[in-house]
Design a protein around this motif. Structure first.
Motif, PDB file in Angstrom:
ATOM      1  N   PHE A 102       0.824  -1.204   0.000  1.00  0.00           N
ATOM      2  CA  PHE A 102       0.000   0.000   0.000  1.00  0.00           C
ATOM      3  C   PHE A 102       0.861   1.258   0.000  1.00  0.00           C
ATOM      4  O   PHE A 102       0.654   2.167  -0.812  1.00  0.00           O
ATOM      5  CB  PHE A 102      -0.943   0.027   1.205  1.00  0.00           C
ATOM      6  CG  PHE A 102      -1.497   1.392   1.488  1.00  0.00           C
ATOM      7  CD1 PHE A 102      -2.358   2.022   0.575  1.00  0.00           C
ATOM      8  CD2 PHE A 102      -1.157   2.085   2.644  1.00  0.00           C
ATOM      9  CE1 PHE A 102      -2.851   3.291   0.821  1.00  0.00           C
ATOM     10  CE2 PHE A 102      -1.645   3.353   2.896  1.00  0.00           C
ATOM     11  CZ  PHE A 102      -2.500   3.955   1.987  1.00  0.00           C
ATOM     12  N   ARG A 103       1.835   1.322   0.876  1.00  0.00           N
ATOM     13  CA  ARG A 103       2.692   2.514   0.955  1.00  0.00           C
ATOM     14  C   ARG A 103       3.440   2.731  -0.359  1.00  0.00           C
ATOM     15  O   ARG A 103       3.614   3.864  -0.811  1.00  0.00           O
ATOM     16  CB  ARG A 103       3.676   2.389   2.114  1.00  0.00           C
ATOM     17  CG  ARG A 103       3.030   2.440   3.485  1.00  0.00           C
ATOM     18  CD  ARG A 103       4.028   2.135   4.578  1.00  0.00           C
ATOM     19  NE  ARG A 103       5.099   3.124   4.621  1.00  0.00           N
ATOM     20  CZ  ARG A 103       6.272   2.914   5.200  1.00  0.00           C
ATOM     21  NH1 ARG A 103       6.547   1.726   5.748  1.00  0.00           N
ATOM     22  NH2 ARG A 103       7.193   3.858   5.207  1.00  0.00           N
ATOM     23  N   THR A 104       3.872   1.627  -0.976  1.00  0.00           N
ATOM     24  CA  THR A 104       4.560   1.730  -2.263  1.00  0.00           C
ATOM     25  C   THR A 104       3.637   2.281  -3.341  1.00  0.00           C
ATOM     26  O   THR A 104       3.976   3.232  -4.042  1.00  0.00           O
ATOM     27  CB  THR A 104       5.093   0.353  -2.691  1.00  0.00           C
ATOM     28  OG1 THR A 104       6.084  -0.084  -1.764  1.00  0.00           O
ATOM     29  CG2 THR A 104       5.708   0.409  -4.078  1.00  0.00           C
ATOM     30  N   ALA A 105       2.454   1.667  -3.473  1.00  0.00           N
ATOM     31  CA  ALA A 105       1.508   2.106  -4.501  1.00  0.00           C
ATOM     32  C   ALA A 105       1.088   3.553  -4.270  1.00  0.00           C
ATOM     33  O   ALA A 105       0.955   4.338  -5.220  1.00  0.00           O
ATOM     34  CB  ALA A 105       0.286   1.191  -4.512  1.00  0.00           C
ATOM     35  N   HIS A 106       0.887   3.919  -3.016  1.00  0.00           N
ATOM     36  CA  HIS A 106       0.435   5.275  -2.692  1.00  0.00           C
ATOM     37  C   HIS A 106       1.498   6.308  -3.074  1.00  0.00           C
ATOM     38  O   HIS A 106       1.195   7.351  -3.661  1.00  0.00           O
ATOM     39  CB  HIS A 106       0.115   5.364  -1.203  1.00  0.00           C
ATOM     40  CG  HIS A 106      -0.705   6.553  -0.826  1.00  0.00           C
ATOM     41  ND1 HIS A 106      -2.009   6.719  -1.222  1.00  0.00           N
ATOM     42  CD2 HIS A 106      -0.391   7.651  -0.093  1.00  0.00           C
ATOM     43  CE1 HIS A 106      -2.484   7.860  -0.743  1.00  0.00           C
ATOM     44  NE2 HIS A 106      -1.513   8.447  -0.055  1.00  0.00           N
ATOM     45  N   LEU A 107       2.754   6.012  -2.745  1.00  0.00           N
ATOM     46  CA  LEU A 107       3.836   6.937  -3.078  1.00  0.00           C
ATOM     47  C   LEU A 107       4.017   7.059  -4.587  1.00  0.00           C
ATOM     48  O   LEU A 107       4.107   8.177  -5.129  1.00  0.00           O
ATOM     49  CB  LEU A 107       5.146   6.459  -2.438  1.00  0.00           C
ATOM     50  CG  LEU A 107       6.384   7.296  -2.762  1.00  0.00           C
ATOM     51  CD1 LEU A 107       6.264   8.695  -2.171  1.00  0.00           C
ATOM     52  CD2 LEU A 107       7.655   6.615  -2.254  1.00  0.00           C
ATOM     53  N   LEU A 108       4.076   5.922  -5.286  1.00  0.00           N
ATOM     54  CA  LEU A 108       4.282   5.963  -6.731  1.00  0.00           C
ATOM     55  C   LEU A 108       3.128   6.682  -7.423  1.00  0.00           C
ATOM     56  O   LEU A 108       3.342   7.510  -8.316  1.00  0.00           O
ATOM     57  CB  LEU A 108       4.426   4.544  -7.285  1.00  0.00           C
ATOM     58  CG  LEU A 108       5.616   3.721  -6.770  1.00  0.00           C
ATOM     59  CD1 LEU A 108       5.675   2.378  -7.487  1.00  0.00           C
ATOM     60  CD2 LEU A 108       6.927   4.474  -6.930  1.00  0.00           C
ATOM     61  N   SER A 109       1.913   6.363  -7.017  1.00  0.00           N
ATOM     62  CA  SER A 109       0.734   6.987  -7.630  1.00  0.00           C
ATOM     63  C   SER A 109       0.736   8.494  -7.423  1.00  0.00           C
ATOM     64  O   SER A 109       0.388   9.259  -8.323  1.00  0.00           O
ATOM     65  CB  SER A 109      -0.536   6.371  -7.044  1.00  0.00           C
ATOM     66  OG  SER A 109      -1.690   6.917  -7.652  1.00  0.00           O
ATOM     67  N   SER A 110       1.142   8.935  -6.236  1.00  0.00           N
ATOM     68  CA  SER A 110       1.152  10.375  -5.941  1.00  0.00           C
ATOM     69  C   SER A 110       2.212  11.123  -6.744  1.00  0.00           C
ATOM     70  O   SER A 110       2.163  12.353  -6.845  1.00  0.00           O
ATOM     71  CB  SER A 110       1.377  10.607  -4.440  1.00  0.00           C
ATOM     72  OG  SER A 110       2.686  10.228  -4.043  1.00  0.00           O
ATOM     73  N   HIS A 111       3.164  10.373  -7.322  1.00  0.00           N
ATOM     74  CA  HIS A 111       4.206  10.984  -8.155  1.00  0.00           C
ATOM     75  C   HIS A 111       4.004  10.685  -9.642  1.00  0.00           C
ATOM     76  O   HIS A 111       4.936  10.806 -10.441  1.00  0.00           O
ATOM     77  CB  HIS A 111       5.589  10.516  -7.711  1.00  0.00           C
ATOM     78  CG  HIS A 111       6.068  11.172  -6.447  1.00  0.00           C
ATOM     79  ND1 HIS A 111       5.644  10.755  -5.198  1.00  0.00           N
ATOM     80  CD2 HIS A 111       6.909  12.225  -6.223  1.00  0.00           C
ATOM     81  CE1 HIS A 111       6.222  11.512  -4.274  1.00  0.00           C
ATOM     82  NE2 HIS A 111       6.989  12.402  -4.868  1.00  0.00           N
TER      83      HIS A 111
END
Length: 311
Positions: A102-111
């Protein structure tokens, strides 16, 4: 002057022991001594130091932790402590971030990096889960946020199937549910290996017949695959955003959205096994060379910083 000293914990199966031997030999040629087999499961901490198999870990100039991603809380705790004192590869903060889907997907998506559409729901938010499967076109994938190798991943094809699964989920001790939209793809992926910001290898994986998971542990098979620059750039950007020194980035092509999607970022991507090398997947040497360069430069930065403090 004492030679730099690096600790290594390398996986042994699938040709890992041979890779470790080559790594140790290549580092020795650069004047770097090594201690291997440093599994933190065997370590003890007392009196201001962590000792593992007779090695004072904080006295090392770097520590390469390259074994199973699924470690005990004890091992991870010591890994975190060491990462605050000496250079570790990967550094613990990036490792911990990338291990969480989740943290990975959230960070990548936000960038601006495309990932699978996702939703994180509280354990009791059943309405949120049902809304997710409707919003995602009737199919979603439930994933443990810290799983690996495809373990625990469940495809849910309908709201009725979700209703059948809910009684089981309600009996778990999970605090939340992480789900992703099921992506329409050709059941193949790209595994891009990145070391120190550079692509050092690529191969493809294909799900077995009548399945959709490409993981080798789930029955997937590997094949030779040449990546385009778009795929390479995505993998490098994802790795850099997470702050990883070493990563294996899994990408698939979303046929509905017509774009490449970063599905997962692995912190301990395996080298090609002898069987895979026999198929022509031959990136091991370039990856090994890049890791030797990375370890060498990491050690030299630490020594330079120590010299500056002494001066």
């Amino acid at each position: 002057m004492t030679a730099p000293h690096v600790g290594i914990w390398m996986y042994e199966n699938g040709g890992g022991s041979a890779i470790e031997h080559k790594l140790v030999h290549a580092l020795a040629e650069r004047g770097i001594q090594t201690s291997t087999g440093l599994n933190l499961r065997d370590a003890r901490a007392q009196g201001g130091e962590i000792v593992c198999n007779g090695v004072a870990m904080e006295q090392l100039d770097a520590f390469l932790s390259y074994n199973a991603g699924q470690q005990t809380q004890y091992q991870l705790y010591l890994y975190q402590v060491l990462s605050q004192t000496i250079p570790t590869l990967n550094n613990f903060n990036a490792f911990s971030l990338a291990e969480d889907k989740f943290r990975t997907a959230h960070l990548l998506s936000s960038h601006g990096i495309a990932t699978a559409d996702y939703r994180l729901c509280h354990k009791n938010d059943i309405d949120g889960l049902k809304a997710a499967i409707r919003d995602f076109g009737g199919k979603l994938v439930y994933k443990p946020t810290d799983g690996w190798g495809g373990v625990g991943i469940v495809k849910i094809d309908s709201e009725q199937a979700l209703d059948m699964l809910l009684p089981f989920l309600s009996r778990t001790d999970l605090r939340y549910f992480y789900v992703e939209r099921f992506i329409n793809y050709d059941n193949t992926d790209y595994r891009i290996d990145i070391v120190d910001g550079k692509c050092v290898g690529c191969y493809g994986r294909k799900a077995p017949k009548d399945d959709w998971k490409t993981n080798i542990t789930s029955g997937g098979t590997v094949f030779i695959r040449e990546p385009g620059q778009e795929v390479i750039d995505l993998a490098i950007k994802a790795t850099q955003l997470l702050g990883l020194e070493i990563a294996g980035v899994d990408l698939i092509y979303d046929r509905d959205k017509e774009e490449y999607v970063v599905l997962e970022v692995n912190t301990i991507p395996a080298f090609a096994t002898p069987e895979q090398e026999a198929l022509g997947i031959n990136f091991n040497q370039s990856k090994l060379d890049a890791m030797v360069d990375l370890i060498d430069s990491t050690v030299q930065r630490k020594l330079a910083l120590h010299s500056a403090k002494v001066a």
